[in-house]
Write an enzyme that holds these catalytic residues in place. Sequence first.
Site, PDB file in Angstrom:
ATOM      1  CE  LYS A 136      -4.038   1.841   2.522  1.00 24.06           C
ATOM      2  NZ  LYS A 136      -4.915   1.601   3.693  1.00 24.06           N
ATOM      3  CB  SER A 167      -8.217   3.334   2.837  1.00 21.59           C
ATOM      4  OG  SER A 167      -7.276   2.800   3.754  1.00 21.59           O
ATOM      5  CB  SER A 215      -8.246   0.548   5.789  1.00 18.81           C
ATOM      6  OG  SER A 215      -8.858   1.798   5.999  1.00 18.81           O
TER       7      SER A 215
END
Length: 491
Positions: A117, A195, A219
């Site tokens: 990420k 997310s 997330s």
Amino acid sequence: MDRRRRVILQSGAIAGAIAGVNAIFPRALAQPASDSGHSMHGRSITNLKRGLSNGSVTSRQLVEEALAAINDPNGEGKASFIKVHAKEALQAADAIDAQRKKGHALPNLAGIPISLKDLFDEAGETTLGGSTVLIGQPAATQDAAVVRRLREAGAIIIGRTNTVEFAYTGLGINPHYGTPKNVFDRATGRIPGGSTSGGAISVADGMAAAAIGTDTGGSLRIPSGLNGLVGFKPTQRRVSLDGVMPLSSSFDSAGPIGWSVEDCALLDRIIADQKLEPAAPLNVKQLRLAVPQTYFLNELSPEVAKAFGAALSKLSAAGAKVVELPMTEFAMTPTINPKGMITASEAYAWHRKFIKDGADKYDPRVLARIRTGETILAADYVELQTLRRQFIRKVNAAAKDFDAMLMPTTPDIAPPISEVIKDDETYYRINGRMLRNPSAVNIFDGCALSVPCHESRAAPVGLMIAGTQNQDQHILAVGQAIEAVVAPKRT
């Protein structure tokens, strides 16, 4: 194509991962692996390791397949990655293959492609956080602790994945770099969840064997649940956040997304620098599982209610002790972080210097959430933290006699992107729905898995398996036993 898009195809490199275990519990939506047996799509890390060890696949083949999936013009690679480490990943794969051919001892996951990420620092890279605000900022001078551990473990990091800007919603929408579509019902175009949106789709579409992301209010678990994957949120301070872009220091945590609980357990051991042996497998008949009736089951969509009820029935039939309890302590949940006040306070403290001169570069919906922290009084923040500590003690006491608590990961299946973005009221309402259940675990500082529990070919639904803090290894062992009972089988 502007420079924000061109950054997707640039290169940089890294490596990392973890020690392996076994089998694969593929999700319903997985397509069969390729005839060559080399595809990462739906295959566990252990399965891939076995192929690398016996010579039926090479690291270069895995990296080439990952890059082909990323660059597929009909795929989701462009929206899933902020930056791809193509050249360096291929070089690393060739070096690993050469070492393996010579019979050299290699780290446990040498040659396995992993995505990262875009919140984790890599030396020489500017961490953008899925935003354009930080373009031009100095590059990181060293790897985040998680990245360093991944490198030491030997897996190849294929690239940096897209995220909601600064990880600040659970929907997966990103107006700067695009929004990858959910693996289910691509024709409609549903949200990936956030997310860690790009990370989940990188795994679901065979662009990586697993993904490393963050979880502040769901997330990792939201995109896992909505895409039929497994995601694990560890106890917050179990995995170092050194070198990770913060959202909320009270709630941030880092963890994996993969095809199975075992994959997540293996990755967790590496990034947590866990030296202990994994917990022994559990028999589902040994499990005592609490199902809180307060808060988590309110207004479930029909699809989620059906899948969750079926999962509980399967577990009971398999011999688990499934106990429905009021657990009224959870009625306090909305009062601990009302309207995200703790999160917003901590986010604003980090962002205010960038907002001062660059507010126009933010996603307006993300900016609005951050700016709510500007007006929160210190006294209110302190009071909420006191309430949180009381809440943690109450949840710990309520859960102490159970192996885990079970609830739906999200109350809804993934809605269409077009519906979510039609206006602000809808966006914030659906975001609140998606965050409701998983964020409770962050508030009581627990650990939790999301495992798929829907029927084959149906819209993905996640079953959340939650425990109190520092019960991580036990929850992972419980999760393996539950997954074997409820996870959809490949058709």
